[in-house]
Design an enzyme around this catalytic site. Structure first.
Site, PDB file in Angstrom:
ATOM      1  CE  LYS A  34     -22.343 -12.419  -3.830  1.00  0.00           C
ATOM      2  NZ  LYS A  34     -23.237 -13.107  -2.933  1.00  0.00           N
ATOM      3  N   GLY A  36     -23.166  -5.411  -2.235  1.00  0.00           N
ATOM      4  CA  GLY A  36     -21.889  -5.300  -1.531  1.00  0.00           C
ATOM      5  C   GLY A  36     -20.645  -5.402  -2.388  1.00  0.00           C
ATOM      6  CB  VAL A  37     -19.882  -6.517  -5.872  1.00  0.00           C
ATOM      7  CG1 VAL A  37     -20.239  -7.964  -5.607  1.00  0.00           C
ATOM      8  CG2 VAL A  37     -20.960  -5.835  -6.687  1.00  0.00           C
ATOM      9  N   GLY A  38     -19.750  -3.346  -4.642  1.00  0.00           N
ATOM     10  CA  GLY A  38     -19.241  -2.001  -4.911  1.00  0.00           C
ATOM     11  C   GLY A  38     -19.965  -1.322  -6.064  1.00  0.00           C
ATOM     12  CE  LYS A  39     -25.925  -2.978  -7.029  1.00  0.00           C
ATOM     13  NZ  LYS A  39     -25.800  -3.912  -5.927  1.00  0.00           N
ATOM     14  CB  THR A  40     -23.342   2.379  -4.413  1.00  0.00           C
ATOM     15  OG1 THR A  40     -24.494   1.565  -4.266  1.00  0.00           O
ATOM     16  CG2 THR A  40     -23.714   3.826  -4.188  1.00  0.00           C
ATOM     17  CB  SER A  41     -17.988   2.448  -4.984  1.00  0.00           C
ATOM     18  OG  SER A  41     -18.325   2.233  -3.638  1.00  0.00           O
ATOM     19  CG  ASP A  63     -30.048   0.674  -2.191  1.00  0.00           C
ATOM     20  OD1 ASP A  63     -30.884   0.246  -1.363  1.00  0.00           O
ATOM     21  OD2 ASP A  63     -28.834   0.445  -2.121  1.00  0.00           O
ATOM     22  CG  ASN A 288     -14.822  -2.835  -6.913  1.00  0.00           C
ATOM     23  OD1 ASN A 288     -13.736  -2.247  -6.994  1.00  0.00           O
ATOM     24  ND2 ASN A 288     -15.756  -2.470  -6.049  1.00  0.00           N
TER      25      ASN A 288
HETATM   26  N1  LIG Z   1     -12.396  -0.837  -4.966  1.00  0.00           N
HETATM   27  C1  LIG Z   1     -12.700  -0.590  -3.692  1.00  0.00           C
HETATM   28  N2  LIG Z   1     -11.711  -0.412  -2.786  1.00  0.00           N
HETATM   29  C2  LIG Z   1     -12.011  -0.181  -1.484  1.00  0.00           C
HETATM   30  N3  LIG Z   1     -13.255  -0.125  -0.983  1.00  0.00           N
HETATM   31  C3  LIG Z   1     -14.278  -0.317  -1.843  1.00  0.00           C
HETATM   32  C4  LIG Z   1     -14.055  -0.539  -3.235  1.00  0.00           C
HETATM   33  N4  LIG Z   1     -15.259  -0.681  -3.823  1.00  0.00           N
HETATM   34  C5  LIG Z   1     -16.186  -0.532  -2.856  1.00  0.00           C
HETATM   35  N5  LIG Z   1     -15.611  -0.321  -1.669  1.00  0.00           N
HETATM   36  C6  LIG Z   1     -16.280  -0.155  -0.374  1.00  0.00           C
HETATM   37  O1  LIG Z   1     -17.147  -1.283  -0.173  1.00  0.00           O
HETATM   38  C7  LIG Z   1     -18.345  -0.914   0.465  1.00  0.00           C
HETATM   39  C8  LIG Z   1     -19.555  -1.325  -0.361  1.00  0.00           C
HETATM   40  O2  LIG Z   1     -19.546  -0.585  -1.548  1.00  0.00           O
HETATM   41  P1  LIG Z   1     -20.872  -0.080  -2.264  1.00  0.00           P
HETATM   42  O3  LIG Z   1     -21.786   0.593  -1.293  1.00  0.00           O
HETATM   43  O4  LIG Z   1     -20.436   0.660  -3.446  1.00  0.00           O
HETATM   44  O5  LIG Z   1     -21.455  -1.506  -2.663  1.00  0.00           O
HETATM   45  P2  LIG Z   1     -22.836  -1.926  -3.329  1.00  0.00           P
HETATM   46  O6  LIG Z   1     -22.550  -3.090  -4.197  1.00  0.00           O
HETATM   47  O7  LIG Z   1     -23.511  -0.759  -3.938  1.00  0.00           O
HETATM   48  O8  LIG Z   1     -23.587  -2.397  -2.071  1.00  0.00           O
HETATM   49  P3  LIG Z   1     -25.148  -2.478  -1.837  1.00  0.00           P
HETATM   50  O9  LIG Z   1     -25.638  -3.381  -2.901  1.00  0.00           O
HETATM   51  O10 LIG Z   1     -25.222  -3.042  -0.459  1.00  0.00           O
HETATM   52  O11 LIG Z   1     -25.639  -1.061  -1.965  1.00  0.00           O
HETATM   53  C9  LIG Z   1     -18.253   0.596   0.687  1.00  0.00           C
HETATM   54  O12 LIG Z   1     -17.785   0.846   1.977  1.00  0.00           O
HETATM   55  C10 LIG Z   1     -17.211   1.050  -0.345  1.00  0.00           C
HETATM   56  O13 LIG Z   1     -16.512   2.210   0.085  1.00  0.00           O
END
Ligand SMILES: Nc1ncnc2c1ncn2[C@@H]1O[C@H](COP(=O)(O)OP(=O)(O)OP(=O)(O)O)[C@@H](O)[C@H]1O
Length: 351
Positions: A34, A36-41, A63, A288
């Site tokens: 989903k 915003g869960v932090g996939k990219t990180s 993306d 995460n």
């Molecule tokens: N474990 C963590 N601790 C603190 N901040 C986090 C953590 N994981 C992710 N984040 C923060 O949460 C936000 C969203 O992370 P990220 O861009 O990786 O999500 P995503 O799932 O790839 O989102 P999208 O699908 O919208 O691209 C970012 O600001 C990132 O720095």
């Protein structure tokens, strides 16, 4: 991950990363979940971790929001390989803009070029039916208002096309920061759809070509039509490769990324079921943003953490998710941006 001992399962004591990092044969890691869960990180931190452990690594994103650029704090846009500064082994990033990929595909193929003129003529010849059948496949419309997932399909097929060129041979780990859940799923079933549609189109084109080759030459359309058909055929071939790649247990792994909330866990369970149905290999689940146990009496933190523990229990009891190896990542008190931060996060998650 060490901070949440209560959810440790026996599988966690085995080093997961050793398994992920071993071997020089190319492996693909697709991270999905989903938004915003932090996939990219997670994807970026895994890529950094691979590169710091001897693997020339490529991290790919389709993306349109360019979140990889944000994550690495570096401009990676432009659809070309960009070196990422910092890790020990080469790390390159590739951001494909899916909309742009579709536009390129569309303008190059000119799917509908000439069909009106040909149709008028063929109507006159009593062959209009064939052209109508072609029209019914709505290929032009498909590209004007693409179904969700088509952009990604074209973008990923473009990545596959890139990967075939020699300059990509050096990469032994390829990490995909994939599209959100729904899109990824549609993408997975798309090749079958494209297969069928393109097969039909090619057949019809063949019929039309043989029936009207003399007529078409009057309009000078001969070059256009085979080119469009060839483009489609090549897209179809790459789609078949994408589908095979997604299903190849030897070289590919889909890692589900989630957060400990009831909603995210439910969605991850559905994702896991759909991936299984599509025969996509899934072994690991990253949870995460887990709150570390609070040493203060912060009421908000303790309520939130209780909720998270419930969601983690839900994972362990879920028939779809309980079989996966949990990789837990704490919510850290800094913004995950740039290689040093990604290295820090990567060392915690990917153990
Ligand atoms: N474990 C963590 N601790 C603190 N901040 C986090 C953590 N994981 C992710 N984040 C923060 O949460 C936000 C969203 O992370 P990220 O861009 O990786 O999500 P995503 O799932 O790839 O989102 P999208 O699908 O919208 O691209 C970012 O600001 C990132 O720095």
């Amino acid at each position: 991950m060490g901070s949440v001992k209560s959810v440790a399962s026996p599988a966690e004591t085995v080093s997961e990363f050793d398994e992920m990092v071993s071997g020089t044969k190319r492996k693909y890691y697709m991270l999905g979940g989903k938004g915003g869960v932090g996939k990219t990180s997670c994807a970026a931190s895994l890529a950094v971790r691979f590169a710091n452990n001897g693997h020339p690594t490529l991290v790919v994103s389709t993306d349109p929001a360019h979140s990889l650029s944000d994550s690495f704090a570096q401009d990676l846009t432009g659809g070309m390989l960009v070196p990422v500064e910092g890790p020990d082994s080469p790390l390159f990033a590739l951001e494909i803009n899916p909309e742009k990929a579709r536009e390129e595909f569309r303008s190059a193929s000119q799917m509908n070029g000439g069909t009106t003129e040909v149709k008028d003529f063929m109507d006159g010849m009593g062959l209009g039916m064939l052209v109508e059948q072609l029209g019914e496949l709505k290929l032009g419309e498909l590209l004007d208002t693409p179904p969700p997932g088509l952009d990604e399909a074209i973008a990923i097929s473009k990545v596959i096309q890139f990967l075939e060129s020699p300059e990509y041979n050096m990469f032994t780990r390829i990490v995909f920061d994939t599209a959100p859940t729904g899109h990824t799923l549609r993408l997975l079933s798309l090749p079958d759809f494209l297969d069928a549609s393109i097969g039909k189109i090619l057949k019809l084109r063949q019929k039309i070509t043989s029936a009207t080759s003399a007529i078409k030459s009057v309009f000078g359309k001969e070059d256009n039509q085979p080119d469009a058909a060839e483009k489609l055929e090549r897209l179809r071939e790459r789609m078949v490769k994408v589908r095979e790649l997604f299903r190849d247990t030897e070289s590919t792994e889909f890692v589900i990324v989630t957060i400990p909330t009831v909603m995210a866990v439910s969605e991850s369970s559905r994702l896991s079921a759909s991936l299984k149905k599509e025969s996509v290999p899934v072994k690991r689940l990253v949870v995460n943003q887990i709150l570390p146990p609070s040493s203060s009496d912060c009421k908000f933190c303790s309520i939130k953490r209780k909720d998270q523990m419930r969601a983690l229990d839900m994972i362990r009891e879920d028939s779809e998710l309980s079989g996966l190896t949990l990789m837990e990542a704490p919510l850290v008190d800094m913004e995950i941006r740039g290689v040093p931060a990604l290295r820090f996060l990567g060392d915690i998650i990917w153990k």
